[in-house]
Design an enzyme around this catalytic site. Structure first.
Site, PDB file in Angstrom:
ATOM      1  N   ASP A 140      44.109  36.822  26.692  1.00 36.99           N
ATOM      2  CA  ASP A 140      44.814  38.097  26.811  1.00 36.99           C
ATOM      3  C   ASP A 140      43.771  39.161  27.102  1.00 36.99           C
ATOM      4  O   ASP A 140      42.575  38.952  26.928  1.00 36.99           O
ATOM      5  CB  ASP A 140      45.534  38.409  25.488  1.00 36.99           C
ATOM      6  CG  ASP A 140      46.283  39.737  25.537  1.00 36.99           C
ATOM      7  OD1 ASP A 140      47.059  39.935  26.486  1.00 36.99           O
ATOM      8  OD2 ASP A 140      46.088  40.577  24.643  1.00 36.99           O
ATOM      9  N   SER A 141      44.248  40.330  27.548  1.00 36.46           N
ATOM     10  CA  SER A 141      43.335  41.450  27.779  1.00 36.46           C
ATOM     11  C   SER A 141      42.687  41.930  26.482  1.00 36.46           C
ATOM     12  O   SER A 141      41.663  42.588  26.515  1.00 36.46           O
ATOM     13  CB  SER A 141      44.108  42.607  28.402  1.00 36.46           C
ATOM     14  OG  SER A 141      45.160  42.989  27.546  1.00 36.46           O
ATOM     15  N   TYR A 192      44.507  45.902  30.677  1.00 38.76           N
ATOM     16  CA  TYR A 192      44.714  45.470  32.066  1.00 38.76           C
ATOM     17  C   TYR A 192      45.863  46.238  32.737  1.00 38.76           C
ATOM     18  O   TYR A 192      45.929  46.318  33.951  1.00 38.76           O
ATOM     19  CB  TYR A 192      45.079  43.972  32.109  1.00 38.76           C
ATOM     20  CG  TYR A 192      43.946  43.000  31.882  1.00 38.76           C
ATOM     21  CD1 TYR A 192      42.656  43.427  31.560  1.00 38.76           C
ATOM     22  CD2 TYR A 192      44.171  41.623  31.994  1.00 38.76           C
ATOM     23  CE1 TYR A 192      41.631  42.508  31.349  1.00 38.76           C
ATOM     24  CE2 TYR A 192      43.153  40.703  31.795  1.00 38.76           C
ATOM     25  CZ  TYR A 192      41.893  41.145  31.466  1.00 38.76           C
ATOM     26  OH  TYR A 192      40.886  40.228  31.270  1.00 38.76           O
ATOM     27  N   GLY A 193      46.756  46.782  31.944  1.00 41.40           N
ATOM     28  CA  GLY A 193      48.042  47.272  32.444  1.00 41.40           C
ATOM     29  C   GLY A 193      47.961  48.433  33.413  1.00 41.40           C
ATOM     30  O   GLY A 193      48.922  48.731  34.110  1.00 41.40           O
ATOM     31  N   CYS A 226      48.994  37.248  28.323  1.00 40.71           N
ATOM     32  CA  CYS A 226      49.131  38.642  28.749  1.00 40.71           C
ATOM     33  C   CYS A 226      50.179  38.738  29.857  1.00 40.71           C
ATOM     34  O   CYS A 226      50.083  38.031  30.868  1.00 40.71           O
ATOM     35  CB  CYS A 226      47.766  39.105  29.250  1.00 40.71           C
ATOM     36  SG  CYS A 226      47.744  40.714  30.038  1.00 40.71           S
ATOM     37  N   ASN A 227      51.179  39.581  29.672  1.00 36.84           N
ATOM     38  CA  ASN A 227      52.212  39.741  30.700  1.00 36.84           C
ATOM     39  C   ASN A 227      51.639  40.233  32.018  1.00 36.84           C
ATOM     40  O   ASN A 227      52.023  39.778  33.090  1.00 36.84           O
ATOM     41  CB  ASN A 227      53.276  40.749  30.237  1.00 36.84           C
ATOM     42  CG  ASN A 227      54.262  40.148  29.261  1.00 36.84           C
ATOM     43  OD1 ASN A 227      55.310  39.673  29.648  1.00 36.84           O
ATOM     44  ND2 ASN A 227      53.920  40.138  27.980  1.00 36.84           N
ATOM     45  N   THR A 228      50.710  41.217  31.944  1.00 42.52           N
ATOM     46  CA  THR A 228      50.145  41.777  33.163  1.00 42.52           C
ATOM     47  C   THR A 228      49.412  40.699  33.958  1.00 42.52           C
ATOM     48  O   THR A 228      49.610  40.550  35.163  1.00 42.52           O
ATOM     49  CB  THR A 228      49.190  42.939  32.816  1.00 42.52           C
ATOM     50  OG1 THR A 228      49.901  43.898  32.032  1.00 42.52           O
ATOM     51  CG2 THR A 228      48.650  43.600  34.063  1.00 42.52           C
ATOM     52  N   GLU A 243      47.922  50.295  19.020  1.00 45.55           N
ATOM     53  CA  GLU A 243      46.512  50.066  18.680  1.00 45.55           C
ATOM     54  C   GLU A 243      45.940  51.166  17.787  1.00 45.55           C
ATOM     55  O   GLU A 243      44.999  50.925  17.041  1.00 45.55           O
ATOM     56  CB  GLU A 243      45.683  49.930  19.957  1.00 45.55           C
ATOM     57  CG  GLU A 243      46.132  48.731  20.768  1.00 45.55           C
ATOM     58  CD  GLU A 243      44.995  47.979  21.417  1.00 45.55           C
ATOM     59  OE1 GLU A 243      43.953  48.581  21.690  1.00 45.55           O
ATOM     60  OE2 GLU A 243      45.182  46.770  21.656  1.00 45.55           O
ATOM     61  N   CYS A 284      55.402  42.880  27.286  1.00 49.33           N
ATOM     62  CA  CYS A 284      53.992  43.162  26.977  1.00 49.33           C
ATOM     63  C   CYS A 284      53.776  42.659  25.557  1.00 49.33           C
ATOM     64  O   CYS A 284      54.617  42.896  24.685  1.00 49.33           O
ATOM     65  CB  CYS A 284      53.707  44.658  27.073  1.00 49.33           C
ATOM     66  SG  CYS A 284      52.066  45.118  26.440  1.00 49.33           S
ATOM     67  N   THR A 285      52.665  41.982  25.331  1.00 47.12           N
ATOM     68  CA  THR A 285      52.482  41.314  24.033  1.00 47.12           C
ATOM     69  C   THR A 285      52.340  42.281  22.861  1.00 47.12           C
ATOM     70  O   THR A 285      52.433  41.860  21.708  1.00 47.12           O
ATOM     71  CB  THR A 285      51.242  40.395  24.060  1.00 47.12           C
ATOM     72  OG1 THR A 285      50.149  41.136  24.597  1.00 47.12           O
ATOM     73  CG2 THR A 285      51.503  39.168  24.895  1.00 47.12           C
ATOM     74  N   HIS A 286      52.102  43.552  23.148  1.00 48.16           N
ATOM     75  CA  HIS A 286      52.052  44.524  22.052  1.00 48.16           C
ATOM     76  C   HIS A 286      53.453  44.934  21.576  1.00 48.16           C
ATOM     77  O   HIS A 286      53.603  45.400  20.452  1.00 48.16           O
ATOM     78  CB  HIS A 286      51.331  45.801  22.488  1.00 48.16           C
ATOM     79  CG  HIS A 286      49.843  45.712  22.440  1.00 48.16           C
ATOM     80  ND1 HIS A 286      49.117  45.038  23.378  1.00 48.16           N
ATOM     81  CD2 HIS A 286      48.940  46.220  21.564  1.00 48.16           C
ATOM     82  CE1 HIS A 286      47.834  45.141  23.085  1.00 48.16           C
ATOM     83  NE2 HIS A 286      47.691  45.859  21.994  1.00 48.16           N
TER      84      HIS A 286
END
Lengths: 274, 274
Positions: free
Chosen positions: A15-16, A47-48, A78-80, A157, A189-191
């Site tokens: 992931d980023s 990355y987004g 990571c989705n991006t 974050e 998005c993983t967040h």
């Protein structure tokens, strides 16, 4: 690698940054016997907001690194990176690679009754239009509304998950989606699963919220089964290794709020050398 | 390089991304005859959440790149890189390098009447304690209060400058600083001048707000004068070049809101190769 070694070889997940740990958590739940090597690109996160070429280059470096760990399969958590780099890297490397976008899209296609799906993600993910492409490839009758929510990641974050401004920013981004008549929404998005309860309470109970992590772990399970690659030595303790490109102490703090066990030491890798 | 060439050689300016353009803007104002090569590390932005080692490594790569452009001096326009990397890189390269922290600290020392200064910046800048160290090196009687405001950068970059949530987040971060009796405050991140009016209206007129960009351009002027390096060919049109590590279209959009002229094409550099 002989077959026995191959089966006990780890799954590579990247992931980023820290968000992909929400996918690791799901893999640990569904595939408790698998070993995992995780890489979080904390030196170059996020990355987004970056371009396709850059995200492909970063992903290639990370896959080259993970291959030094003899991984038997790779999950782009990571989705991006899944949306922008999966197609490119899948043909380039001789290890099976899956992303989170296809599993997430499939879950939404199954969830929607009214053929109307919402997708929220980073700028890069939404601009790629990849979720729409894949969902409509599965069912051309489904209408897809995508919306970038670039402040969600920094809010998570920086510890604003429970703050009132987060509710206001959710309203700002999602108002038009709420007013549309979608009945399923992908957290692309993983967040975002970490904002799930606030998103749920804003969007209302009628809408099914899809977290691609669950379906991704299912896909991984299927991939390992079909390739006869699953690790069946269930008596042994599974082994998890965590690598990052920057020594952010935040990684461990965040990891320990997401993972169901204490994250041990993290190792720093100069990823640009790969 | 003979002296004539040296004087017409460009100034190198770098930042983690677009924020350093607020420093370029000030250099253009005060030193209109100087040529400038700007590098924005848009592939790896932001720096403010990353470690000292990573920020030093990134800065070294960028300085090596700028040296290929035969720059006669370098300005680290990023507060985080100035706070964490200036000491290291200054001794490593044979080109004069200045940062924004020392000029900003000096301006605050001159501004405070009550010997009480506030500093706002990124996590990395505040954790370094560099502003406090430098201010107290200039006047040990000055009390310094530092506060990290990590959401300010994404709020500016995502276009929330005028949004009400920005006011709420300003209050969240700055309430304790407002309640203290500082009479000068350093905007210790190049993005923050873009929130200046909102910060000013929250903090009140009593407090002098210091933007290190102005003093940094003054320091650069002095450096060029002392080194007999100023470009005096004022009849010629100054030349500005913009390089980035990622093709974010955002860079040009943002640049055009900050700079007093249209930013022409930006060139992409694979900075990891330097």
């Amino acid at each position: 690698m002989n077959d026995k070694c191959k089966n006990s070889a780890p799954i590579g997940v990247f992931d980023s940054g820290v968000g992909g740990l929400t996918v690791v958590r799901e893999i640990v739940r569904q595939l408790p016997d698998e070993n995992i090597v995780y890489f979080g690109d904390t030196a170059r996160v996020p990355y987004g907001s970056k371009s396709k070429n850059t995200i492909i280059r970063f992903s290639e470096q990370i896959i080259r690194f993970l291959k030094t760990k003899d991984v038997k399969a790779i999950v782009i958590a990571c989705n991006t990176a899944s949306a922008l780099a999966l197609d490119a890297v899948r043909h380039e490397f001789d290890v099976p690679i899956i992303g989170v976008v296809i599993p997430g899209a499939r879950a939404a296609v199954e969830a929607t009754q009214d053929n109307k799906v919402g997708v929220i993600g980073t700028d890069a993910t939404v601009q790629s239009g990849m979720y729409t492409k894949i969902i409509q490839g599965m069912n051309p009758d489904i209408q897809v509304i995508e919306k970038a929510c670039p402040l969600f990641v920094p809010l998570v974050e920086e510890g604003f998950k429970e703050h009132v401004v987060t509710e206001e920013i959710i309203e700002y981004y999602l108002q038009s989606m709420k007013e549309s008549d979608i009945d399923a929404m992908i957290l692309g998005c993983t967040h975002y699963p970490l904002l799930r309860s606030k998103i749920r309470s804003y969007m209302g109970e009628r809408i099914q919220i899809v977290n691609p992590a669950y379906e991704t772990a299912m896909d991984l399970k299927q991939l390992l089964k079909e390739g006869n690659m699953a690790n069946d030595r269930s008596k042994m303790h599974s082994h998890y290794e965590f690598y990052v490109s920057d020594t952010a102490e935040k990684f461990r703090q965040f990891a320990n709020t997401v993972m169901p066990f204490d994250v041990p030491e993290t190792n720093v890798v100069n990823i640009e050398e790969y």
